[in-house]
Design an enzyme around this catalytic site. Structure first.
Site, PDB file in Angstrom:
ATOM      1  N   SER A  99       0.815  -1.212   0.000  1.00  0.00           N
ATOM      2  CA  SER A  99       0.000   0.000   0.000  1.00  0.00           C
ATOM      3  C   SER A  99       0.853   1.270   0.000  1.00  0.00           C
ATOM      4  CB  SER A  99      -0.965  -0.033   1.184  1.00  0.00           C
ATOM      5  OG  SER A  99      -1.922   0.983   1.109  1.00  0.00           O
ATOM      6  N   ASP A 238      -2.218   6.384  -3.504  1.00  0.00           N
ATOM      7  CA  ASP A 238      -1.079   5.778  -2.827  1.00  0.00           C
ATOM      8  C   ASP A 238      -0.563   4.614  -3.672  1.00  0.00           C
ATOM      9  OD1 ASP A 238      -3.094   3.915  -2.355  1.00  0.00           O
ATOM     10  OD2 ASP A 238      -2.406   3.444  -0.327  1.00  0.00           O
TER      11      ASP A 238
END
Length: 457
Positions: A99, A238
């Site tokens: 992530s 992200d």
């Protein structure tokens, strides 16, 4: 005795070849596969990290060896993997990603066939198999490569905008930060008829354009790019695009502001009067939907707990202040690309967001990070909760919450101290009606945690 755990807030995550060796990932995959029926078919995708193939191959090897069939979807944003797991009828979806973490990290995140992330009960079942090393043996599974995943995802999303009313005068910067949304989100936005200027749009697992965690200090280059091109809004993802934040010509739009604004839009559109979020989310969200008669319900941090809360409440939306959006009409998973399109479909101009918050009392929200080894998090947090009284010597907090970390609520402020489930840190979060009060709470929280970490070593 500390519980042996593999999973954190968002799957399994760690530094490659330190926490995540190929053999570890293979054995985790064996445990995952053992908990699924033999001959089940799962899909797997990755973000752009340079360790992606090594981790994916190890996971695939483990799955194949315990009679699980695997379909490789290639590099995809996490929202696309989650949605396509359901829409293509897979038993489970596996995302190889860390992530927003730095490039040296990677991880394994799991989705059920209905697109909902694995529950703590399912994770505990995998951990039990892993630690007992009771892996299923059987006929080797099959491996296939899938094609056209972007178009399959797009065709589903397009169906949710049957009468899109985008302001085609808006000029939009799309910044995937060289992550999984590179050459994906910008292409989808163009196909939706939007005026797009991409930046950091080349897939590169070293994230040369900027840090994979989009926030005020990592997005200054994006803001400068937006100004240079006279664009109206920047949409910033992200590393795996399960989060999205926004910037305009005045800079970073904040964390709590966009989730509050989009939540208001969702309440108006659906008529549902509840928003699901976490203990990390600020009071701005409550203020933004108060006049609509909507209630904000806070639960544990993480997109899976939020998804379950959305489901339980029949909420209009689930949000995390870091930029996670769960739209129940899509599924119980975070979809940053849909969230961005939803916002753009409702905006008459980019200044609408800031104008709305001018009518709401100013709040000052800050976050701090204190390094803490994973093995010390639990004992440090036990001591933090024991010392809660130190933060209110002269006044008793309205509420002391221990649902997830320690949250103290005062008449005009609140503070949260919580161990991260994705990084070796403890976070201190505070919000107040004055910057001085926020800074004071952050400082007190940091001093306490730093002292406890040092004495616990």
């Amino acid at each position: 005795m500390q519980t042996r755990r593999l999973f954190g807030t968002s799957g399994i995550r760690g530094v490659v070849n330190q926490d995540l060796s190929p053999d570890f990932c293979r054995q985790v995959a064996l445990a995952i596969g053992t908990t699924l029926p033999p001959a089940s078919t799962v899909c797997i995708a990755t973000d752009t990290r340079i360790s992606r193939d090594m981790i994916k191959e190890a996971v695939t090897a483990g799955l194949l060896s315990c009679s699980i069939n695997v379909v490789d979807l290639g590099i995809l944003p996490t929202p696309a993997l989650a949605l396509l797991t359901r829409e293509s009828g897979f038993a489970a979806g596996i995302m190889v990603t860390a992530s927003h973490n730095p490039p040296e990290f990677n991880g394994i995140k799991l989705f059920n066939g209905n697109s909902l992330g694995y529950s703590q009960t399912q994770e505990a079942e995998i951990e039990k198999v892993y630690f007992e090393q009771k892996f299923r043996q059987g006929k080797r599974g099959t491996l296939e490569q899938a094609q056209d995943m972007k178009q399959r995802y797009l065709s589903f999303i397009k169906g949710k905008f049957s009468l899109p009313e985008f302001n085609h005068q808006l000029k939009v910067v799309v910044d995937p930060g060289n992550g999984a949304a590179s050459k994906f989100a910008s292409d989808i936005f163009v196909q939706m008829g939007l005026d797009v200027i991409p930046v950091n749009d080349e897939p590169d697992g070293l994230f040369p354009g900027r840090n994979p965690e989009p926030k005020a200090d990592t997005l200054q280059g994006t803001v400068n790019f937006l100004r240079q091109h006279n664009a109206d809004l920047a949409i910033c993802f992200d590393g795996d695009a399960d989060r999205v934040v926004f910037c305009d010509k005045d800079g970073f739009l904040g964390f709590n502001e966009p989730i509050a604004f989009i939540s208001r839009l969702a309440v108006n559109r659906t008529g549902r009067k509840k928003i699901a979020t976490t203990v990390e989310t600020g009071t701005l969200l409550d203020l933004a939907v108060k006049d609509l008669g909507a209630e904000v319900v806070r639960g544990r941090v993480g997109d899976v707990p939020v998804a379950h809360l959305v489901q339980e409440l029949n909420a209009a939306l689930g949000v995390e202040q870091v930029g996670v959006y769960i739209f129940p009409e899509l599924g119980y998973y975070p979809d940053s690309i849909f969230a961005s399109l939803f916002l753009l479909s409702q905006l008459s101009d980019a200044g609408e967001i800031r104008r709305f918050f001018q009518s709401i009392p100013r709040l000052y929200f800050e976050k701090a990070r204190i390094p803490c080894p994973n093995e010390l998090k639990e004992p440090v947090m036990v001591q933090v909760k024991e010392k809660a009284h130190l933060f209110a010597p002269d006044e008793t907090p309205i509420k002391i919450g221990t649902l997830d970390g320690l949250r103290l609520e005062f008449p005009d402020s609140w503070m949260l101290i919580r161990a991260s489930g994705t990084e070796p840190i403890i976070r201190v979060v505070s919000e107040s009606t004055s910057q001085a009060q926020t800074d004071e709470l952050i400082s007190k929280g940091k001093d306490l945690v730093q002292g406890l970490v040092e004495t616990s070593r």
